[in-house]
Write a protein that holds these residues in place. Sequence first.
Motif, PDB file in Angstrom:
ATOM      1  N   TYR A  11      96.424  18.493 139.211  1.00 34.68           N
ATOM      2  CA  TYR A  11      95.029  18.028 139.220  1.00 34.68           C
ATOM      3  C   TYR A  11      94.790  16.962 140.293  1.00 34.68           C
ATOM      4  CZ  TYR A  11      94.637  20.335 134.644  1.00 34.68           C
ATOM      5  OH  TYR A  11      94.646  21.239 133.621  1.00 34.68           O
ATOM      6  N   GLY A  15      92.265  13.944 139.079  1.00 30.48           N
ATOM      7  CA  GLY A  15      92.383  14.160 137.640  1.00 30.48           C
ATOM      8  C   GLY A  15      92.540  12.869 136.856  1.00 30.48           C
ATOM      9  N   ASN A  18      89.444  10.846 133.654  1.00 32.35           N
ATOM     10  CA  ASN A  18      89.097  11.191 132.262  1.00 32.35           C
ATOM     11  C   ASN A  18      87.877  12.105 132.164  1.00 32.35           C
ATOM     12  OD1 ASN A  18      89.570  11.208 129.556  1.00 32.35           O
ATOM     13  ND2 ASN A  18      88.572   9.236 129.134  1.00 32.35           N
ATOM     14  N   GLU A  19      87.792  13.084 133.062  1.00 36.64           N
ATOM     15  CA  GLU A  19      86.708  14.057 132.976  1.00 36.64           C
ATOM     16  C   GLU A  19      87.234  15.302 132.261  1.00 36.64           C
ATOM     17  OE1 GLU A  19      86.229  14.453 137.103  1.00 36.64           O
ATOM     18  OE2 GLU A  19      84.960  12.678 137.303  1.00 36.64           O
ATOM     19  N   PRO A  20      86.488  15.826 131.271  1.00 39.17           N
ATOM     20  CA  PRO A  20      86.953  16.994 130.512  1.00 39.17           C
ATOM     21  C   PRO A  20      87.338  18.163 131.429  1.00 39.17           C
ATOM     22  CG  PRO A  20      85.009  16.062 129.492  1.00 39.17           C
ATOM     23  CD  PRO A  20      85.196  15.322 130.780  1.00 39.17           C
ATOM     24  N   HIS A  21      88.408  18.864 131.079  1.00 40.72           N
ATOM     25  CA  HIS A  21      88.940  20.026 131.798  1.00 40.72           C
ATOM     26  C   HIS A  21      89.531  19.666 133.160  1.00 40.72           C
ATOM     27  CE1 HIS A  21      87.055  22.183 128.610  1.00 40.72           C
ATOM     28  NE2 HIS A  21      85.854  21.774 128.985  1.00 40.72           N
ATOM     29  N   ASN A  22      89.529  18.415 133.512  1.00 44.34           N
ATOM     30  CA  ASN A  22      90.170  18.031 134.776  1.00 44.34           C
ATOM     31  C   ASN A  22      90.760  16.638 134.619  1.00 44.34           C
ATOM     32  OD1 ASN A  22      90.946  18.274 137.494  1.00 44.34           O
ATOM     33  ND2 ASN A  22      89.158  17.080 138.137  1.00 44.34           N
ATOM     34  N   ARG A  23      91.517  16.441 133.539  1.00 44.01           N
ATOM     35  CA  ARG A  23      92.062  15.103 133.356  1.00 44.01           C
ATOM     36  C   ARG A  23      93.551  15.174 133.068  1.00 44.01           C
ATOM     37  NH1 ARG A  23      88.410  13.596 128.193  1.00 44.01           N
ATOM     38  NH2 ARG A  23      88.826  15.437 126.925  1.00 44.01           N
ATOM     39  N   SER A  24      94.241  14.219 133.636  1.00 46.98           N
ATOM     40  CA  SER A  24      95.679  14.169 133.498  1.00 46.98           C
ATOM     41  C   SER A  24      96.093  12.713 133.317  1.00 46.98           C
ATOM     42  CB  SER A  24      96.310  14.755 134.764  1.00 46.98           C
ATOM     43  OG  SER A  24      97.406  13.997 135.166  1.00 46.98           O
TER      44      SER A  24
END
Lengths: 130, 67
Positions: A11, A15, A18-24
């Motif tokens: 990501y 990433g 802390n954005e949904p579907h793109n957070r690590s």
Amino acid sequence: MNYVIILDHPYTLAGGHNEPHNRSFTSAIAQSAIDTLTAQGHQVDVIDLHADHFDPVMHADDLRAWRTNKFVDQQSFDYLQRLRAADEIIFVFPIWWELMPAMTKGFLDKVLAKGQVTRKPKRFILEKIQ
Amino acid sequence: MIHVFTVMGTPKILYRLVFGNPVMKALYRGTFRKLNLTHVKWHNFTAEHLSSAKRTAVLNHLDQYLK
């Protein structure tokens, strides 16, 4: 001081927000480390392996040059120059099946080329890190 | 100094004592120490089992690991 952060996550540093579907969490740690060190007045050089599209595979030409010759892969050469300029190095990566992901392993294999980082009789030439 | 930050699902105590901490064996014993780089610190985070508030707390206090 001059820090180099080596981030290995698909990501990328993007990433870490802390954005949904793109957070690590791995990326978030790297981002937090960058923010912390910058606030303390340090220089931070970020090596984002996935964003840089680093090729972690040791190809035949790379291996032929690994022991004695100059780098074939110029990106690896650039990374080693940046490591040499660093006072401290920070690796950030997830553990997958108990070990580091392939990007980090490839980084170690290719960038720490024997002909470049070892000298006799003193064995290593990243003096600033020791 | 080299810092190694890792994120895993396995509890740290299990990773160290049962699996034998393979990533730091590979990195410290297998790589850095062979290159005379002996100042290495490992910081591990098991974020899967942390609440959102605790994750934020970890991220806000990262300076304690970077000394």
